[in-house]
Design an enzyme around this catalytic site. Structure first.
Site, PDB file in Angstrom:
ATOM      1  N   HIS A 214       2.826   0.668  -8.071  1.00 43.76           N
ATOM      2  CA  HIS A 214       3.776   1.644  -7.530  1.00 43.76           C
ATOM      3  C   HIS A 214       5.187   1.190  -7.893  1.00 43.76           C
ATOM      4  O   HIS A 214       5.378   0.074  -8.376  1.00 43.76           O
ATOM      5  CB  HIS A 214       3.616   1.778  -6.006  1.00 43.76           C
ATOM      6  CG  HIS A 214       3.796   0.509  -5.261  1.00 43.76           C
ATOM      7  ND1 HIS A 214       2.761  -0.197  -4.709  1.00 43.76           N
ATOM      8  CD2 HIS A 214       4.917  -0.217  -5.009  1.00 43.76           C
ATOM      9  CE1 HIS A 214       3.221  -1.292  -4.137  1.00 43.76           C
ATOM     10  NE2 HIS A 214       4.529  -1.332  -4.305  1.00 43.76           N
TER      11      HIS A 214
HETATM   12  C1  T46 Z   1       5.267  -4.298  -3.141  1.00 46.86           C
HETATM   13  C2  T46 Z   1       4.187  -5.304  -3.315  1.00 46.86           C
HETATM   14  C3  T46 Z   1       4.650  -6.569  -3.973  1.00 46.86           C
HETATM   15  C4  T46 Z   1       3.004  -1.399   5.933  1.00 46.86           C
HETATM   16  O1  T46 Z   1       2.612  -0.655   6.869  1.00 46.86           O
HETATM   17  N1  T46 Z   1       4.163  -2.095   6.084  1.00 46.86           N
HETATM   18  C5  T46 Z   1       4.637  -2.919   5.112  1.00 46.86           C
HETATM   19  O2  T46 Z   1       5.703  -3.544   5.293  1.00 46.86           O
HETATM   20  C6  T46 Z   1       3.890  -3.040   3.901  1.00 46.86           C
HETATM   21  C7  T46 Z   1       4.403  -3.928   2.785  1.00 46.86           C
HETATM   22  C8  T46 Z   1       2.732  -2.331   3.772  1.00 46.86           C
HETATM   23  N2  T46 Z   1       2.309  -1.528   4.775  1.00 46.86           N
HETATM   24  C9  T46 Z   1       1.034  -0.789   4.616  1.00 46.86           C
HETATM   25  C10 T46 Z   1       1.044   0.295   3.568  1.00 46.86           C
HETATM   26  C11 T46 Z   1      -0.399   0.334   3.108  1.00 46.86           C
HETATM   27  O3  T46 Z   1      -1.135   1.184   3.978  1.00 46.86           O
HETATM   28  O4  T46 Z   1       0.035  -1.731   4.208  1.00 46.86           O
HETATM   29  C12 T46 Z   1      -0.873  -1.113   3.320  1.00 46.86           C
HETATM   30  C13 T46 Z   1      -0.958  -1.895   2.025  1.00 46.86           C
HETATM   31  O5  T46 Z   1       0.283  -1.739   1.325  1.00 46.86           O
HETATM   32  P1  T46 Z   1       0.350  -1.595  -0.276  1.00 46.86           P
HETATM   33  O6  T46 Z   1      -0.854  -0.890  -0.768  1.00 46.86           O
HETATM   34  O7  T46 Z   1       1.668  -1.000  -0.616  1.00 46.86           O
HETATM   35  O8  T46 Z   1       0.269  -3.132  -0.706  1.00 46.86           O
HETATM   36  P2  T46 Z   1       0.645  -3.757  -2.124  1.00 46.86           P
HETATM   37  O9  T46 Z   1       0.257  -5.191  -2.050  1.00 46.86           O
HETATM   38  O10 T46 Z   1       0.102  -2.942  -3.231  1.00 46.86           O
HETATM   39  O11 T46 Z   1       2.236  -3.657  -2.200  1.00 46.86           O
HETATM   40  C14 T46 Z   1       3.041  -4.480  -1.381  1.00 46.86           C
HETATM   41  C15 T46 Z   1       4.257  -3.681  -0.905  1.00 46.86           C
HETATM   42  O12 T46 Z   1       3.839  -2.496  -0.232  1.00 46.86           O
HETATM   43  C16 T46 Z   1       5.151  -3.290  -2.061  1.00 46.86           C
HETATM   44  O13 T46 Z   1       6.411  -2.949  -1.557  1.00 46.86           O
HETATM   45  O14 T46 Z   1       6.167  -4.225  -3.955  1.00 46.86           O
HETATM   46  O15 T46 Z   1       3.492  -5.608  -2.111  1.00 46.86           O
END
Ligand code: T46
Length: 133
Positions: A49
């Site tokens: 993303h």
């Molecule tokens: C990024 C990379 C390096 C939350 O509710 N609060 C939060 O602060 C975060 C970070 C995530 N979430 C929720 C959103 C999704 O439902 O946790 C779930 C997993 O998040 P995501 O799929 O976005 O995880 P990554 O590891 O793909 O991405 C994360 C960060 O979201 C993003 O900003 O740059 O780590």
């Protein structure tokens, strides 16, 4: 703004080491959120993303990870292998995190609270957005 590696001061003595990120000194943004990624299964990729306005500092505080950054034209790859070197990711980069070493812990300091509307999770939408920006 370009992404870049940031040297994190580490103080070491006979009892171990402490790494210190003083946002006002090291970073071009104020830190409003800290989160960390761990227990990543072997072979998993995270990210995929971009953010419209979020700045982040990504640190492999334990283990290592590879971060690929795509601005819609150019792809750069950063191997984070030490807690003494973080990666500043400005807004506008499609990021993919791969090659997590077993038991890695990846810490992220972010410029804003969590806001799902800041995410672009569709690559074609990202390309259209980055061409307009
Ligand atoms: C990024 C990379 C390096 C939350 O509710 N609060 C939060 O602060 C975060 C970070 C995530 N979430 C929720 C959103 C999704 O439902 O946790 C779930 C997993 O998040 P995501 O799929 O976005 O995880 P990554 O590891 O793909 O991405 C994360 C960060 O979201 C993003 O900003 O740059 O780590």
């Amino acid at each position: 703004m370009q992404p870049g590696l940031v040297d994190v001061p580490v103080l070491s003595d006979a009892l171990g080491s402490i790494g210190v990120v003083e946002g006002a000194v090291l970073l071009p943004f104020d830190v409003k959120r800290f989160y960390f990624i761990h227990s990543v299964p072997a072979g998993a990729a995270r990210g995929s993303h971009a953010h419209r306005y979020l700045h982040q500092l990504v640190l492999a505080v334990s283990g290592s990870v590879n971060v690929e950054l795509d601005d819609g034209v150019t792809v750069q790859s950063f191997a984070l292998t030490s807690p003494a070197v973080g990666l500043h990711i400005p807004p506008g980069y499609w990021r993919t995190l791969t090659d997590f070493a077993p038991n890695s812990v990846v810490a992220v300091l972010a410029s804003h609270e969590y806001d799902e509307t800041d995410y672009i999770r569709d690559y074609d939408e990202f390309l259209s957005w980055s061409r307009r920006a």
